[in-house]
Design a protein around this motif. Structure first.
Motif, PDB file in Angstrom:
ATOM      1  N   TYR A  88       0.855  -1.295   0.027  1.00 42.44           N
ATOM      2  CA  TYR A  88      -0.013  -0.025  -0.067  1.00 42.44           C
ATOM      3  C   TYR A  88       0.874   1.202  -0.055  1.00 42.44           C
ATOM      4  O   TYR A  88       0.726   2.199  -0.791  1.00 42.44           O
ATOM      5  CB  TYR A  88      -0.997   0.155   1.381  1.00 42.44           C
TER       6      TYR A  88
ATOM      7  N   SER B 134      -6.865  -2.444 -13.181  1.00 42.04           N
ATOM      8  CA  SER B 134      -5.677  -3.132 -12.633  1.00 42.04           C
ATOM      9  C   SER B 134      -5.947  -4.459 -12.723  1.00 42.04           C
ATOM     10  O   SER B 134      -7.150  -4.858 -12.897  1.00 42.04           O
ATOM     11  CB  SER B 134      -5.299  -2.407 -11.280  1.00 42.04           C
TER      12      SER B 134
ATOM     13  N   ARG C 223      -5.499  -6.173  -9.477  1.00 46.27           N
ATOM     14  CA  ARG C 223      -5.545  -6.214  -8.192  1.00 46.27           C
ATOM     15  C   ARG C 223      -3.930  -6.469  -7.617  1.00 46.27           C
ATOM     16  O   ARG C 223      -3.960  -7.565  -6.823  1.00 46.27           O
ATOM     17  CB  ARG C 223      -6.424  -7.496  -8.054  1.00 46.27           C
TER      18      ARG C 223
ATOM     19  N   ILE D 262      -5.891  -1.419  -4.504  1.00 51.71           N
ATOM     20  CA  ILE D 262      -7.333  -1.288  -4.370  1.00 51.71           C
ATOM     21  C   ILE D 262      -7.473  -0.104  -3.569  1.00 51.71           C
ATOM     22  O   ILE D 262      -8.125   0.828  -3.688  1.00 51.71           O
ATOM     23  CB  ILE D 262      -8.300  -2.337  -4.200  1.00 51.71           C
ATOM     24  N   LYS D 263      -6.929  -0.011  -2.227  1.00 50.21           N
ATOM     25  CA  LYS D 263      -7.046   0.897  -1.106  1.00 50.21           C
ATOM     26  C   LYS D 263      -6.290   2.089  -1.531  1.00 50.21           C
ATOM     27  O   LYS D 263      -6.821   3.173  -1.173  1.00 50.21           O
ATOM     28  CB  LYS D 263      -6.536   0.408   0.154  1.00 50.21           C
TER      29      LYS D 263
ATOM     30  N   ALA E  54      -8.485   4.052  -4.066  1.00 51.86           N
ATOM     31  CA  ALA E  54      -9.894   4.491  -3.165  1.00 51.86           C
ATOM     32  C   ALA E  54      -9.403   5.739  -2.439  1.00 51.86           C
ATOM     33  O   ALA E  54     -10.395   6.735  -2.047  1.00 51.86           O
ATOM     34  CB  ALA E  54     -10.418   3.459  -2.447  1.00 51.86           C
TER      35      ALA E  54
ATOM     36  N   HIS F 156     -12.815   2.197 -10.577  1.00 50.19           N
ATOM     37  CA  HIS F 156     -11.742   1.174 -10.524  1.00 50.19           C
ATOM     38  C   HIS F 156     -12.391  -0.235 -11.011  1.00 50.19           C
ATOM     39  O   HIS F 156     -13.197  -0.868 -10.442  1.00 50.19           O
ATOM     40  CB  HIS F 156     -11.083   1.102  -9.066  1.00 50.19           C
TER      41      HIS F 156
ATOM     42  N   PHE G 244     -11.223  -3.975 -12.766  1.00 49.80           N
ATOM     43  CA  PHE G 244     -10.185  -5.211 -12.922  1.00 49.80           C
ATOM     44  C   PHE G 244     -10.024  -5.944 -14.031  1.00 49.80           C
ATOM     45  O   PHE G 244     -11.072  -6.129 -14.836  1.00 49.80           O
ATOM     46  CB  PHE G 244     -10.402  -5.856 -11.618  1.00 49.80           C
TER      47      PHE G 244
END
Length: 360
Positions: A50, A75, A77, A82-83, A86, A94, A96
């Motif tokens: 992250y 993306s 994943r 993801i976070k 966001a 977003h 996948f």
């Protein structure tokens, strides 16, 4: 191995010089590095977590905010991505890559039937159709690698050449297309849909509003707003089979007017208009402004890992280690702190046994 791919330690020594070359050849690029001034070791190495993605997206946010339309990130994943998206772009979409997700899906759930249901759910345009495919899938269920291992300076040089070749090849390919028309993929899609002409009953509602009827089903089409009741036109930007049949009947061959600008050749040329220039040869690089040393190499006692550590949302294979308390994967019951959960359905591969038969 060093004679083939080069020294990995040398890559860290030369990275400060290499960071200067992309900025010289391609102004406006983003690149940086950091070190521990006490030990002179590299710090903040990029990894799939992250903190890495968050720092990267924060650096790109000023440029992305200049885009007027709503952005969509696509993306596969990655861990923490993801976070990070966001948190930095909460107003953007977003999505996948389902092709990458299906590679993990088919490791456990094999067969063409489940594959067809999963792809149909990913390709549908209406929520109710997607839910139907997912319900059916649940019911049936209950019944860039070529350069990642190179030294840092060799890796970045290779990526620079790959991007330069990609931009040039696509720009050259598009130069022979009709600059006032659609990209070949859109032209081929419309040509395929034209074959459906005559299979729908077309009823006019207004000057630019029509209804297509087939097998007791009907779809309302608004040519001015470029909307169809099946939602495919709004999602893909290309007219679906219903407006195509109407436009063919009205004899309006100007397909570009009814397609999104993202399918225009002129937009394609704008995307690849700017060239990526190569960095200078290694022999002409300037001397590093500061001394850098590679990070300390800490080798664990066991054998090095060959496969990467999978994220929590990845499918687990049948040989995955699981807690003895029927809790979760990737730990044992001695260090378990979780609660009991319902058993997951894991299809174990059948072991092949050899049966010797007497020769006749």
């Amino acid at each position: 191995m060093e004679r083939i791919v080069g020294s990995y330690d040398e890559g860290y020594f030369k990275m400060p010089s290499l960071t200067i070359e992309p900025l010289t050849a391609n102004p406006g690029s983003i690149i940086g590095y950091s070190r521990d001034n006490t030990t002179l070791h590299w710090t903040e190495l990029w990894s799939k977590c992250y903190e890495t993605w968050n720092t990267f997206l924060q650096a790109l946010q000023p440029w992305f905010d200049q885009h007027d339309a709503k952005l969509t990130f696509i993306s596969n994943r990655k861990k923490g991505l993801i976070k990070a998206v966001a948190d930095n772009f909460h107003y953007c979409n977003h999505k996948f890559c389902f092709r990458r997700m299906h590679k993990n899906f088919k490791k456990i759930y094999k067969g063409t039937h489940l594959e067809k249901l999963s792809w149909n759910a990913a390709r549908t345009y209406k929520t109710i159709d997607k839910d139907n495919f997912l319900v059916k899938l649940g019911e049936d269920h209950l019944s860039i690698l070529r350069v990642r291992d190179k030294p840092l300076h060799k890796l970045l040089e290779k990526l620079n050449m790959m991007m330069m070749t990609l931009m040039y090849d696509r720009r050259t390919k598009a130069s022979i297309w009709d600059q006032d028309g659609l990209v070949p993929r859109a032209v081929a899609q419309i040509a395929k849909l034209k074959k459906w002409y005559g299979k729908f009953d077309l009823v006019g509602v207004d000057k630019n509003k029509w209804t297509a009827i087939k097998d007791c089903l009907r779809w309302t089409v608004n040519l001015d707003a470029q909307k169809c009741e099946c939602k495919e036109w709004q999602v893909s930007g290309l007219p679906c089979v219903h407006p195509v049949c109407i436009l063919v009947w009205l004899r309006k061959p100007s397909w570009k007017k009814y397609c999104s600008e993202y399918h225009w050749v002129s937009t394609y040329m704008k995307a690849y208009d700017n060239a990526v220039y190569p960095v200078a040869d290694e022999t002409s690089w300037v001397k590093p402004p500061r001394e850098f040393r590679p990070p300390p190499l800490l080798r664990p006692t066991r054998r090095p890992r060959k496969s990467r550590i999978k994220d929590e949302d990845k499918f687990t294979n049948c040989s995955a280690r699981r807690c003895g308390k029927r809790c979760h994967f990737e730990h044992n019951k001695k260090i378990c702190k979780g609660h009991l959960v319902v058993d997951k359905v894991v299809h174990n591969k059948k072991k092949l046994t050899r049966v010797d038969t007497p020769r006749s």
